[in-house]
Design a protein around this motif. Structure first.
Motif, PDB file in Angstrom:
ATOM      1  N   ASP A 328       0.792  -1.250   0.020  1.00  0.00           N
ATOM      2  CA  ASP A 328       0.087  -0.111  -0.252  1.00  0.00           C
ATOM      3  C   ASP A 328       0.819   1.241  -0.002  1.00  0.00           C
ATOM      4  O   ASP A 328       2.019   1.315   0.563  1.00  0.00           O
ATOM      5  CB  ASP A 328      -0.865   0.070   1.196  1.00  0.00           C
ATOM      6  CG  ASP A 328      -1.998  -1.049   1.332  1.00  0.00           C
ATOM      7  OD1 ASP A 328      -2.251  -1.612   0.075  1.00  0.00           O
ATOM      8  OD2 ASP A 328      -2.454  -1.334   2.319  1.00  0.00           O
ATOM      9  N   GLN A 334       1.737   7.707  10.012  1.00  0.00           N
ATOM     10  CA  GLN A 334       0.512   6.836  10.581  1.00  0.00           C
ATOM     11  C   GLN A 334       0.600   5.567   9.643  1.00  0.00           C
ATOM     12  O   GLN A 334      -0.307   4.780  10.368  1.00  0.00           O
ATOM     13  CB  GLN A 334      -0.773   7.822  10.698  1.00  0.00           C
ATOM     14  CG  GLN A 334      -1.286   7.977   9.086  1.00  0.00           C
ATOM     15  CD  GLN A 334      -0.730   8.987   8.202  1.00  0.00           C
ATOM     16  OE1 GLN A 334       0.162   9.892   9.059  1.00  0.00           O
ATOM     17  NE2 GLN A 334      -1.043   9.307   7.326  1.00  0.00           N
ATOM     18  N   ASP A 335       1.101   5.575   8.569  1.00  0.00           N
ATOM     19  CA  ASP A 335       0.945   4.205   7.874  1.00  0.00           C
ATOM     20  C   ASP A 335       1.743   3.409   8.323  1.00  0.00           C
ATOM     21  O   ASP A 335       1.564   1.917   7.956  1.00  0.00           O
ATOM     22  CB  ASP A 335       0.998   4.292   6.424  1.00  0.00           C
ATOM     23  CG  ASP A 335      -0.041   5.128   5.718  1.00  0.00           C
ATOM     24  OD1 ASP A 335      -1.296   5.293   6.477  1.00  0.00           O
ATOM     25  OD2 ASP A 335       0.042   5.958   4.725  1.00  0.00           O
ATOM     26  N   PRO A 337       2.514   1.396  11.315  1.00  0.00           N
ATOM     27  CA  PRO A 337       2.131   0.288  12.002  1.00  0.00           C
ATOM     28  C   PRO A 337       1.400  -0.730  10.809  1.00  0.00           C
ATOM     29  O   PRO A 337       1.540  -1.738  11.161  1.00  0.00           O
ATOM     30  CB  PRO A 337       1.357   0.827  12.995  1.00  0.00           C
ATOM     31  CG  PRO A 337       1.805   2.181  13.325  1.00  0.00           C
ATOM     32  CD  PRO A 337       2.133   2.818  11.851  1.00  0.00           C
ATOM     33  N   LYS A 338       0.675  -0.116   9.983  1.00  0.00           N
ATOM     34  CA  LYS A 338      -0.179  -0.813   9.143  1.00  0.00           C
ATOM     35  C   LYS A 338       0.743  -1.681   8.131  1.00  0.00           C
ATOM     36  O   LYS A 338       0.673  -2.771   7.795  1.00  0.00           O
ATOM     37  CB  LYS A 338      -1.061  -0.062   8.314  1.00  0.00           C
ATOM     38  CG  LYS A 338      -1.896  -0.909   7.376  1.00  0.00           C
ATOM     39  CD  LYS A 338      -2.945   0.184   6.493  1.00  0.00           C
ATOM     40  CE  LYS A 338      -2.211   1.167   5.830  1.00  0.00           C
ATOM     41  NZ  LYS A 338      -3.167   2.019   4.867  1.00  0.00           N
ATOM     42  N   LEU A 339       1.904  -0.887   7.462  1.00  0.00           N
ATOM     43  CA  LEU A 339       2.702  -1.317   6.469  1.00  0.00           C
ATOM     44  C   LEU A 339       3.768  -2.242   6.956  1.00  0.00           C
ATOM     45  O   LEU A 339       4.392  -3.092   6.340  1.00  0.00           O
ATOM     46  CB  LEU A 339       3.295  -0.079   5.767  1.00  0.00           C
ATOM     47  CG  LEU A 339       2.252   0.747   4.845  1.00  0.00           C
ATOM     48  CD1 LEU A 339       3.117   1.825   4.245  1.00  0.00           C
ATOM     49  CD2 LEU A 339       1.369   0.020   3.995  1.00  0.00           C
ATOM     50  N   LYS A 342       4.023  -6.362   6.627  1.00  0.00           N
ATOM     51  CA  LYS A 342       4.152  -6.574   5.519  1.00  0.00           C
ATOM     52  C   LYS A 342       5.642  -6.406   4.928  1.00  0.00           C
ATOM     53  O   LYS A 342       6.267  -7.024   4.004  1.00  0.00           O
ATOM     54  CB  LYS A 342       3.063  -6.075   4.536  1.00  0.00           C
ATOM     55  CG  LYS A 342       3.097  -6.810   3.012  1.00  0.00           C
ATOM     56  CD  LYS A 342       1.954  -6.288   2.173  1.00  0.00           C
ATOM     57  CE  LYS A 342       1.837  -7.000   0.873  1.00  0.00           C
ATOM     58  NZ  LYS A 342       0.785  -6.356  -0.013  1.00  0.00           N
TER      59      LYS A 342
END
Length: 469
Positions: A328, A334-335, A337-339, A342
């Motif tokens: 992504d 802020q991205d 932790p999400k990225l 992966k």
């Protein structure tokens, strides 16, 4: 040839210069080795030479061109300047801000990368080396390999000060990981960076931990820091915070009192982390690509750009053939932790074997399969929580893992395809593989101690001596 690079002079001069380099290496070996490390000096240099030559051959005859050949071709202007007017050539070597005088203009016009600081640094090194070998590609590549080798050998020596009994495993980690000696040996940024990173660690160790060779350590820090700042400053930015934490932990271990050490450790860790972050910020300040005020925008652009390319290629049915992967888009901190999960898997453990689409990619997939095996074996044998505990309690391992994890996440987010990723992550492999070997050694030692303890008879069951009352 139209794409430049290798020519007939390479066939004649390369054997001559190889003989000279090996002669120099055999002269230096007694000074920089001992009875245990002597056996690795020449083989380690040899794989660097093989990597340097192979890189040129693959770019010229497989890819049909590339940056390594472009660096060399543009350096011809500097080489010609030495023949025409050495004073102008020296000006070209000292230029670093894109400005030039009228007498430099005709040479600058031949160099596309003159105004690009990082690429022009490699061009300048090529031009400097060229005056000693008649501007011969393969010999210049061997010179890059020799310089890079000096740094990785310094890294090996520093690691050995901490774990002298692991001389064999450390040699594998530092010298013989295929992507490290292939991408990190020829005419490329990675060659100078892996060598500079080795000298940087050497300098930190001897100046702040070993407290020996202060002059050599200071020179190593200054020169290596300058090279990394000029070529790939993000390596320096990623390296400084964890290495300062490592230094803080090593210093705390010298405190005799366990109570005082436990009391001061959080403070020392905080000081190390803050010092590393401040140093990174000072280095990045003013850099158009990596200033902390701009780095977020750069990451966004790189992430979006590579993702768009991968999607476009996939739409044409060539996405996997182009060795792209999807992650992504990065839009801000802020991205992370999400990225991160992966990105960590991509950065450390991909490409998988079923993602291979060309011979170069196959070598990379085989390499990460081996690294995946080392990692999973460690967690399987020790257990997940115990492994993390031992990472945290072993200073060099903690530093190596933190540096590698941060580096893997950052390169995976911004690379966009495996071709870039394989090259960008080269600096982390010696540290990550070293961490795996050190953990494995810790596991083996603990297992042997436990076995010896079980075999030792308890005092109640020890047989009495004959005649004892």
């Amino acid at each position: 040839m139209d794409i430049g690079g290798m020519a007939l002079t390479d066939l004649f001069l390369t054997p001559v210069y190889l003989g000279l380099f090996y002669g120099l290496a055999f002269m230096l070996r007694p000074r920089f080795t001992n009875a245990l490390t002597k056996r690795y000096f020449i083989p380690a240099l040899t794989v660097k030479f093989i990597g340097a030559i192979s890189l040129g051959l693959i770019y010229q005859f497989y890819y049909g061109g590339g940056d390594t050949l472009n660096y060399f071709n543009e350096s011809k202007a500097i080489y010609d300047a030495f023949g025409d007017n050495p004073a102008v050539a020296i000006k070209l070597l000292l230029a670093n801000d894109g400005t030039y005088t009228p007498d430099m203009a005709r040479y600058v016009a031949r160099m596309h990368w003159f105004e690009s600081e990082t690429e022009y640094f490699i061009v300048k090194m090529c031009g400097l080396f060229s005056i000693f070998c008649f501007h011969t590609y393969t010999v210049v590549a061997l010179m890059f390999a020799f310089v890079s080798f000096s740094g990785v050998w310094a890294l090996y020596m520093a690691f050995l000060r901490l774990y002298p009994h692991l001389y064999k495993q450390l040699a594998i980690a530092v010298f013989f990981v295929p992507s490290v000696f292939f991408w990190g040996s020829g005419i490329a940024k990675d060659s100078l960076c892996i060598g500079a990173l080795g000298w940087l660690f050497y300098g930190f160790y001897h100046l702040m931990v070993g407290r020996s060779k202060p002059l050599a350590a200071i020179v190593a820090l200054l020169v290596a820091g300058y090279v990394l700042k000029s070529v790939k400053i993000y390596i320096l930015i990623s390296f400084l915070p964890p290495v300062m934490v490592w230094v803080a932990i090593q210093q705390s271990a010298k405190i005799q009192s366990g109570f005082v050490r436990a009391l001061l450790l959080p403070f020392l860790l905080g000081v190390g982390a803050v010092a590393g972050l401040l140093a990174s910020q000072m280095l990045a300040e003013g850099n158009k690509n990596y200033d902390f005020d701009n780095i977020e925008d750069r990451a966004k652009v790189a992430s979006t750009y590579h993702n768009e390319i991968s999607q476009n290629e996939a739409g044409k049915g060539r996405g996997q053939g182009n060795s792209g992967y999807h992650i992504d888009n990065f839009t801000g901190p802020q991205d992370i932790p999400k990225l991160a999960p992966k990105a960590l898997v991509i950065g450390l453990f991909r490409p998988f074997l079923w993602e291979v689409r060309n011979p170069v990619m196959l070598l990379s997939a085989a390499e990460v399969l081996w690294i995946t095996f080392l990692t999973l074996r460690m967690f399987w044998r020790t257990g997940i929580f115990k492994t993390f505990g031992r990472i945290g309690s072993t200073p060099l391992v903690l530093f190596s893992v933190v540096f590698s994890v941060l580096f893997a996440i950052g390169t995976a987010i911004t690379s966009g395809n495996f071709g870039n990723l394989v090259r960008y992550r080269v600096p982390m492999w010696p540290f990550y593989v070293t961490a795996m070997f050190v953990l494995q050694d810790d596991f083996t030692r603990r297992k042997m101690l436990a076995a010896a303890k079980k075999r030792r008879p308890s005092p109640a069951r020890r047989p009495q001596l004959a005649g004892a009352a």
